[in-house]
Design a protein around this motif. Sequence first.
Motif, PDB file in Angstrom:
ATOM      1  N   PRO A  10       0.814  -1.213   0.000  1.00  0.00           N
ATOM      2  CA  PRO A  10       0.000   0.000   0.000  1.00  0.00           C
ATOM      3  C   PRO A  10       0.853   1.271   0.000  1.00  0.00           C
ATOM      4  O   PRO A  10       2.085   1.206   0.100  1.00  0.00           O
ATOM      5  N   ALA A  12       2.998   4.467   0.609  1.00  0.00           N
ATOM      6  CA  ALA A  12       3.986   4.930   1.584  1.00  0.00           C
ATOM      7  C   ALA A  12       4.435   3.861   2.579  1.00  0.00           C
ATOM      8  O   ALA A  12       4.770   4.160   3.719  1.00  0.00           O
ATOM      9  N   LYS A  15       8.147   0.842  -0.049  1.00  0.00           N
ATOM     10  CA  LYS A  15       8.492   0.047  -1.235  1.00  0.00           C
ATOM     11  C   LYS A  15       9.654   0.648  -2.012  1.00  0.00           C
ATOM     12  O   LYS A  15      10.602  -0.041  -2.374  1.00  0.00           O
ATOM     13  N   THR A  33       7.055   1.924 -10.378  1.00  0.00           N
ATOM     14  CA  THR A  33       5.961   1.933 -11.359  1.00  0.00           C
ATOM     15  C   THR A  33       4.845   2.897 -10.975  1.00  0.00           C
ATOM     16  O   THR A  33       4.046   3.286 -11.832  1.00  0.00           O
ATOM     17  N   GLY A  34       4.784   3.308  -9.707  1.00  0.00           N
ATOM     18  CA  GLY A  34       3.799   4.307  -9.303  1.00  0.00           C
ATOM     19  C   GLY A  34       3.974   5.598 -10.084  1.00  0.00           C
ATOM     20  O   GLY A  34       3.004   6.319 -10.349  1.00  0.00           O
ATOM     21  N   ALA A  76      -3.747   9.540  -9.876  1.00  0.00           N
ATOM     22  CA  ALA A  76      -3.065   8.302 -10.295  1.00  0.00           C
ATOM     23  C   ALA A  76      -3.926   7.100  -9.922  1.00  0.00           C
ATOM     24  O   ALA A  76      -4.144   6.200 -10.738  1.00  0.00           O
ATOM     25  N   ALA A  80      -5.601   4.486 -12.464  1.00  0.00           N
ATOM     26  CA  ALA A  80      -5.083   3.117 -12.312  1.00  0.00           C
ATOM     27  C   ALA A  80      -6.209   2.082 -12.273  1.00  0.00           C
ATOM     28  O   ALA A  80      -5.956   0.893 -12.413  1.00  0.00           O
ATOM     29  N   ASP A 162      -7.432   1.067  -4.497  1.00  0.00           N
ATOM     30  CA  ASP A 162      -6.456   0.136  -5.105  1.00  0.00           C
ATOM     31  C   ASP A 162      -6.792  -1.320  -4.759  1.00  0.00           C
ATOM     32  O   ASP A 162      -6.591  -2.217  -5.575  1.00  0.00           O
TER      33      ASP A 162
HETATM   34  O1  CDP Z   1       4.311   6.188  -3.353  1.00  0.00           O
HETATM   35  P1  CDP Z   1       2.935   5.654  -3.066  1.00  0.00           P
HETATM   36  O2  CDP Z   1       3.001   4.251  -2.543  1.00  0.00           O
HETATM   37  O3  CDP Z   1       2.127   6.570  -2.226  1.00  0.00           O
HETATM   38  O4  CDP Z   1       2.137   5.600  -4.462  1.00  0.00           O
HETATM   39  P2  CDP Z   1       2.702   5.177  -5.874  1.00  0.00           P
HETATM   40  O5  CDP Z   1       3.420   3.874  -5.787  1.00  0.00           O
HETATM   41  O6  CDP Z   1       3.410   6.324  -6.485  1.00  0.00           O
HETATM   42  O7  CDP Z   1       1.356   4.892  -6.683  1.00  0.00           O
HETATM   43  C1  CDP Z   1       0.381   5.887  -6.976  1.00  0.00           C
HETATM   44  C2  CDP Z   1      -0.889   5.174  -7.384  1.00  0.00           C
HETATM   45  O8  CDP Z   1      -0.652   4.489  -8.623  1.00  0.00           O
HETATM   46  C3  CDP Z   1      -1.364   4.076  -6.439  1.00  0.00           C
HETATM   47  O9  CDP Z   1      -2.230   4.552  -5.417  1.00  0.00           O
HETATM   48  C4  CDP Z   1      -2.072   3.091  -7.377  1.00  0.00           C
HETATM   49  O10 CDP Z   1      -3.412   3.469  -7.607  1.00  0.00           O
HETATM   50  C5  CDP Z   1      -1.334   3.261  -8.692  1.00  0.00           C
HETATM   51  N1  CDP Z   1      -0.415   2.147  -8.984  1.00  0.00           N
HETATM   52  C6  CDP Z   1      -0.959   0.984  -9.496  1.00  0.00           C
HETATM   53  O11 CDP Z   1      -2.166   0.859  -9.635  1.00  0.00           O
HETATM   54  N2  CDP Z   1      -0.147  -0.047  -9.868  1.00  0.00           N
HETATM   55  C7  CDP Z   1       1.188   0.049  -9.719  1.00  0.00           C
HETATM   56  N3  CDP Z   1       1.965  -0.974 -10.116  1.00  0.00           N
HETATM   57  C8  CDP Z   1       1.761   1.219  -9.166  1.00  0.00           C
HETATM   58  C9  CDP Z   1       0.924   2.248  -8.791  1.00  0.00           C
END
Ligand code: CDP
Length: 202
Positions: A10, A12, A15, A33-34, A76, A80, A162
Amino acid sequence: MRFTVAIDGPAAAGKGTIGRRVAQRFGFAHLDTGLLYRAVGAKVLAGAEPEAAARALTPEDLSGPGLRTPEVAQAASRVAAVPQVRAALVDFQRDFARAEGGAVLDGRDIGTVICPGAEVKLFVTASAECRAERRLAELVAAGHDIGFETVLEDVKARDARDTGRNDAPLVAANDALVLDTTTLDVEQAVAQAIAAVEAKLR
Ligand code: CDP
Ligand code: CDP
């Protein structure tokens, strides 16, 4: 050598931090990939259509300094959930994962959908409050005027969206090692991740 480390979890949870450190340690490439979804979200906020924005994504789009805000994170998470957006981003991620020299990818669906055959899968998590505290500290350090409740709301809303979407929902792969970092500091979490990779490389 081809070797893929898939890191999901999830918002923050740590990762990216773990991914960067593991990549550094083994000389692997690293893809957050975010950032792909954040870049598409930013384009949609600027008026673009989601699928078209995903298809037109360029490497330059990923370096925008404004991609780390909660507004872009929410956008995002909305794009997504659109299957056509996810489909447009699959090939780029799979090519990155199988590049010569090893790769670490972090996101939500790396171990389940993008790289189900990854040599190492980690699911990094922590309590929502703990994750919001960490993200708040990062945002404040970057100069954003923002409070704990706003960050906690963003984290919880994205986790729910998500996890609840039909296409590639956030879930730990059956064969993932779960790292709950609520009571682990960065060094402890990184050490466990490195040990998991070393065990497979041997
Ligand atoms: O850094 P943080 O974990 O807050 O978010 P992020 O990894 O930058 O991802 C932003 C948003 O992108 C997530 O809340 C997901 O909705 C989406 N995401 C996804 O669906 N699939 C991935 N492989 C990476 C991100
Ligand atoms: O990529 P993701 O959104 O999952 O998280 P991150 O941006 O790597 O990490 C969020 C913040 O939590 C960073 O400032 C880390 O230093 C901090 N942190 C961590 O990643 N792991 C811990 N065990 C403790 C703190």
